[in-house]
Enzyme design. Sequence first.
Site, mmCIF file in Angstrom:
data_model
loop_
_atom_site.group_PDB
_atom_site.id
_atom_site.type_symbol
_atom_site.label_atom_id
_atom_site.label_comp_id
_atom_site.label_asym_id
_atom_site.label_seq_id
_atom_site.Cartn_x
_atom_site.Cartn_y
_atom_site.Cartn_z
ATOM 1 N N GLY A 42 0.837 -1.209 0.000
ATOM 2 C CA GLY A 42 0.000 0.000 0.000
ATOM 3 C C GLY A 42 0.864 1.248 0.000
ATOM 4 O O GLY A 42 2.036 1.198 0.382
ATOM 5 N N ASP A 45 1.324 -0.028 9.510
ATOM 6 C CA ASP A 45 0.917 -0.981 10.554
ATOM 7 C C ASP A 45 1.981 -1.174 11.645
ATOM 8 O O ASP A 45 1.663 -1.691 12.720
ATOM 9 C CB ASP A 45 0.599 -2.355 9.933
ATOM 10 C CG ASP A 45 -0.446 -2.272 8.842
ATOM 11 O OD1 ASP A 45 -1.193 -1.274 8.826
ATOM 12 O OD2 ASP A 45 -0.524 -3.194 8.009
ATOM 13 N N ARG A 105 -23.754 10.405 22.117
ATOM 14 C CA ARG A 105 -23.659 9.120 21.404
ATOM 15 C C ARG A 105 -22.355 8.424 21.739
ATOM 16 O O ARG A 105 -21.435 9.025 22.286
ATOM 17 C CB ARG A 105 -23.637 9.371 19.895
ATOM 18 C CG ARG A 105 -24.966 9.719 19.308
ATOM 19 C CD ARG A 105 -24.760 10.036 17.842
ATOM 20 N NE ARG A 105 -26.014 10.405 17.228
ATOM 21 C CZ ARG A 105 -26.111 11.203 16.171
ATOM 22 N NH1 ARG A 105 -25.028 11.724 15.629
ATOM 23 N NH2 ARG A 105 -27.286 11.466 15.668
ATOM 24 N N ARG A 128 -22.729 5.171 16.617
ATOM 25 C CA ARG A 128 -22.363 5.481 15.227
ATOM 26 C C ARG A 128 -20.963 4.958 14.945
ATOM 27 O O ARG A 128 -20.219 4.610 15.866
ATOM 28 C CB ARG A 128 -22.355 6.995 14.999
ATOM 29 C CG ARG A 128 -23.710 7.652 15.153
ATOM 30 C CD ARG A 128 -24.603 7.337 13.956
ATOM 31 N NE ARG A 128 -25.741 8.228 13.918
ATOM 32 C CZ ARG A 128 -26.890 8.021 14.565
ATOM 33 N NH1 ARG A 128 -27.039 6.971 15.353
ATOM 34 N NH2 ARG A 128 -27.883 8.875 14.437
HETATM 35 O O1 F6P Z 1 -0.855 -2.746 5.330
HETATM 36 C C1 F6P Z 1 -1.236 -1.420 5.215
HETATM 37 C C2 F6P Z 1 -2.714 -1.293 5.101
HETATM 38 O O2 F6P Z 1 -3.031 0.085 5.053
HETATM 39 C C3 F6P Z 1 -3.510 -2.031 6.198
HETATM 40 O O3 F6P Z 1 -3.512 -1.328 7.407
HETATM 41 C C4 F6P Z 1 -4.843 -2.194 5.512
HETATM 42 O O4 F6P Z 1 -5.567 -3.300 5.991
HETATM 43 C C5 F6P Z 1 -4.460 -2.442 4.102
HETATM 44 O O5 F6P Z 1 -3.196 -1.863 3.911
HETATM 45 C C6 F6P Z 1 -5.428 -1.886 3.105
HETATM 46 O O6 F6P Z 1 -4.903 -2.064 1.846
HETATM 47 P P1 F6P Z 1 -5.577 -1.745 0.460
HETATM 48 O O7 F6P Z 1 -4.819 -0.566 -0.096
HETATM 49 O O8 F6P Z 1 -5.316 -2.971 -0.352
HETATM 50 O O9 F6P Z 1 -7.007 -1.466 0.694
#
Ligand code: F6P
Length: 343
Positions: free
Chosen positions: A10, A128, A163, A267
Amino acid sequence: MKIGILNGGGDCPGLNAVTEAVLRAAIHYNHDVWGIHKGWEGLLDPLPLIELKEKDVDLLRVHGGSILCTSRTNPYKNKTGPKRLVENFKNLDLDALIVVGGDDTLGAARKLYRDFKLNIIGVPKTIDNDLSATDYTFGFDTAVENARDVVLKCHETAEATERVIFVEVMGRESGWIAMETGKCGCAHLTLIPEFPMPTEEVCDRVKAIYQKHGYGIVVVAEGFPMMIDSKDDPKIGEIDEFGHPKLGGVGEFLADVVKKNTGISSRVQIVGYVQRAGIPTAFDIRLSTHFGLKAVSLVNKKKFGRMVALRGNKFTDAPLAEAVSKSKKVDKKRWKQAQILFY
Ligand code: F6P
């Protein structure tokens, strides 16, 4: 030397800062740096290399996203992938490859080094913060900062409307983002995957918080298991093409259950991709630029098969094999300390 650099996984705040630092260090040591487009994909079916020049990287360190683009391509998914990749590396006349990624991307880097002794250096990136062998990965601090902003804003609405708001944050199966966001955003309750809690207990805790404060903020990690009661198995979502479950939805699930079981108006606010967007924090810029400089210094010393790392306040390096051996989780001691700070 001709050095290639790629971004995998990502996008993450600090990716561009690594690119800038690698280029500046390369110029200093008389190397050339070429960007590889879209992670491993750009080496499997080689896409034209991106020439990186000093003028292209001015102020780059403060920009989010990735000028090289990124992908979740896994070279080991296809039998011929690794060999093809190594051939392309040779055909492109590359002498070294700096791979900036999380556990998937660095896992592939580790295998390419193990199987072909490819001249690879890893740089740990992930919001992460779940990579072993380094205390911090860049991107994490910015993600916490971004998520905390959302949490603090939710306090205002939740209090004014009496809430409970569940703020769902990322982090996969690790609770680092949630724990730090909960602490820094003054959450009343924080829920992380490492320490699951049956839903009936979540309801009891929310009720108590509501009685005490008149509203509630709960930070929940996307990987927190959805359990109807303590006897149920966690619900597992759809598995994506890399073997990871696609996460998300736990905030809504809990808000619904709490509303049904306690009658408290609940919410959900999903922080989502803004978590990994925008100008990296000063800490992340420092971390990512120093990782970039260190990566080039490892190339100079031909210390391949290793990953740059931060341990204590020292920039160091560790074998890629160690970095991807197991994911770093929130341990009991830290979690116990964090509890003191929740309301
Ligand atoms: O690993 C980084 C991360 O942002 C995670 O925290 C999250 O679950 C995932 O990537 C989301 O990735 P994508 O860009 O595939 O939606």
